[in-house]
Design a protein around this motif. Structure first.
Motif, PDB file in Angstrom:
ATOM      1  N   GLY A  34       7.761  -8.856 -31.153  1.00 43.43           N
ATOM      2  CA  GLY A  34       8.920  -9.738 -31.362  1.00 43.43           C
ATOM      3  C   GLY A  34       8.762 -11.079 -30.974  1.00 43.43           C
ATOM      4  N   GLY A  35       9.813 -11.729 -30.340  1.00 43.70           N
ATOM      5  CA  GLY A  35       9.832 -12.912 -29.705  1.00 43.70           C
ATOM      6  C   GLY A  35      11.107 -13.319 -29.288  1.00 43.70           C
ATOM      7  N   LEU A 218       9.509  -2.598 -32.714  1.00 43.45           N
ATOM      8  CA  LEU A 218       9.683  -3.692 -33.537  1.00 43.45           C
ATOM      9  C   LEU A 218      11.225  -4.098 -33.550  1.00 43.45           C
ATOM     10  N   GLY A 219      11.565  -5.312 -32.974  1.00 40.91           N
ATOM     11  CA  GLY A 219      12.968  -5.801 -32.913  1.00 40.91           C
ATOM     12  C   GLY A 219      13.593  -5.335 -31.420  1.00 40.91           C
ATOM     13  N   VAL A 227      10.951 -11.365 -35.868  1.00 40.87           N
ATOM     14  CA  VAL A 227      10.668 -10.045 -36.208  1.00 40.87           C
ATOM     15  C   VAL A 227       9.629  -9.900 -37.280  1.00 40.87           C
ATOM     16  N   LEU A 228       9.921 -10.360 -38.441  1.00 39.39           N
ATOM     17  CA  LEU A 228       9.274 -10.536 -39.733  1.00 39.39           C
ATOM     18  C   LEU A 228       7.933 -11.302 -39.586  1.00 39.39           C
ATOM     19  N   PRO A 229       7.605 -12.259 -38.707  1.00 38.12           N
ATOM     20  CA  PRO A 229       6.289 -13.074 -38.776  1.00 38.12           C
ATOM     21  C   PRO A 229       5.164 -11.896 -38.331  1.00 38.12           C
ATOM     22  N   ILE A 272      13.168  -6.241 -44.697  1.00 45.71           N
ATOM     23  CA  ILE A 272      11.701  -5.707 -43.936  1.00 45.71           C
ATOM     24  C   ILE A 272      11.041  -5.268 -45.042  1.00 45.71           C
ATOM     25  N   ALA A 273      11.433  -4.383 -45.935  1.00 44.16           N
ATOM     26  CA  ALA A 273      10.880  -3.776 -46.973  1.00 44.16           C
ATOM     27  C   ALA A 273      10.225  -4.722 -47.890  1.00 44.16           C
ATOM     28  N   ASP A 274      11.041  -5.816 -48.253  1.00 47.03           N
ATOM     29  CA  ASP A 274      10.649  -6.868 -49.232  1.00 47.03           C
ATOM     30  C   ASP A 274       9.298  -7.394 -48.645  1.00 47.03           C
ATOM     31  N   HIS A 275       9.508  -7.675 -47.398  1.00 47.15           N
ATOM     32  CA  HIS A 275       7.984  -8.516 -46.814  1.00 47.15           C
ATOM     33  C   HIS A 275       7.052  -7.691 -46.416  1.00 47.15           C
TER      34      HIS A 275
END
Length: 352
Positions: A34-35, A218-219, A227-229, A272-275
């Motif tokens: 994460g970040g 994650l997250g 999160v997504l990156p 999340i599922a899309d990416h």
């Protein structure tokens, strides 16, 4: 260089050397991805559960002190790495003091104004050693942190988002918005993101940490910019699908103004599922108050459970928010929730 410790530092750094010893039996290995403040919250909780903790941090920040240092020196943005190190500092006097020192910002309007002390320390060691991972290891030893901090990539990244309604006068138009700082506060609705450069290389140690973990967390965090990156770095994404570790996704306590404004909990999972359509998750942690009339309103729990099932995950409702009404996680409550999940939702063999 690695074998040399200045005499005046020997007594101070010796306690940190215990962190690089072989794992003790019964200690779980955890990688947290994460970040920003979200990852800091997760790390503050996880360090209460294990000494075998690795933070894998996004490197796309282009605002504030990090953005200035990145633009001037061409380095990785150090801010989120600094926050992760501060979160891993101990609760003793040494840890509390250094956590405050590296977070301290210079006042004034001069060249140093706004820069965080920790950012300058990290960048100085990067220039001195020429190795971002080894430099962060040195900072970790100085701070005597509980765990390790790694960048997800050794090159600075940019985030580009497709945003519907970025121009309020054209609500149906989709616009490309570039830069983490701009995406985080963009008007309109973020549809998707990509990283620039395309297919950036992952830090090998980060990939190894994911592959060797018992659990990957994650997250929480800014959904599109923190999160997504990680799911868009090919080697990390591959490691996340191949690891024998269990995977835990922690949802935020509230939608983020700009970036995820108006999002439901289900929409967070759909993004999340899309990416990362091939990513399977074992458990999804959601604050029970956030979905029962809290920041998300009265959530459709049946729909949320179905979205979790589509990712292969069990939905876990627990109390993890602070009692002060702010959308921030309580470290002790989050640690207890993580511990319950780790113990009850299965693991690969006994804790190492």
């Amino acid at each position: 260089m690695t074998g040399y410790v200045p005499a005046r530092l020997q007594l101070r750094t010796r306690p940190a050397e215990r962190a690089v010893q072989p794992p003790r039996p019964g200690v779980p290995k955890i990688a947290a991805l994460g970040g920003g403040q979200g990852l800091s919250a997760s790390l503050s909780a996880l360090r209460r559960l294990t000494t075998e903790l690795t933070a894998v941090v996004t490197v796309a920040d282009d605002g504030g002190s990090s953005g200035r240092l990145r633009a001037e020196l061409g380095v990785l943005p150090p801010g989120d790495l600094r926050k992760a190190l501060a979160a891993l500092c101990g609760d003793d006097e040494w840890g509390r003091t250094w956590s405050e020192v590296i977070q301290q910002r210079f006042a004034g309007t001069g060249e140093l104004g706004g820069h965080a002390v920790g950012n300058l320390l990290i960048v100085a060691l990067w220039e001195k050693l020429g190795d971002p991972v080894e430099a962060l290891n040195w900072v970790g030893r100085l701070l005597n942190v509980q765990g390790r901090v790694l960048p997800m990539s050794a090159v600075p990244l940019d985030i580009e988002a497709l945003v519907r309604g970025h121009d309020p006068l054209r609500p149906a138009e989709v616009t490309a918005v570039r830069g983490q700082a701009s995406v985080a506060v963009t008007p309109g609705t973020v549809q998707s993101i990509r990283l620039l450069p395309d297919e950036p290389p992952a830090v090998p140690e980060a990939v190894q940490a994911v592959l060797e973990a018992d659990w990957v967390v994650l997250g929480p965090g800014s959904w599109f910019t923190s999160v997504l990156p990680h799911l868009l770095v090919p080697e990390l994404a591959k490691a996340l699908t191949e690891t024998r570790a269990r995977r835990l996704l922690t949802l935020n306590l509230a939608p983020q103004p700009g970036e995820t404004e108006g999002f439901t909990p289900q929409r967070h999972l759909e993004v999340i599922a899309d990416h990362a359509p091939g990513l399977a998750v074992d458990a999804i942690l959601v604050d029970e108050r956030a979905v029962s009339g809290g920041a998300f309103g009265l959530a459709d729990l049946a729909g949320l459970e179905q979205a979790a099932e589509r990712m292969g995950a069990a939905l876990v409702l627990d109390s993890v928010a602070r009692d002060d009404g702010t959308p921030r996680h309580d470290a002790e409550l989050l640690a207890a929730a993580y511990d319950r999940i780790f113990r009850t939702h299965g693991r690969i063999g006994p804790w190492r």
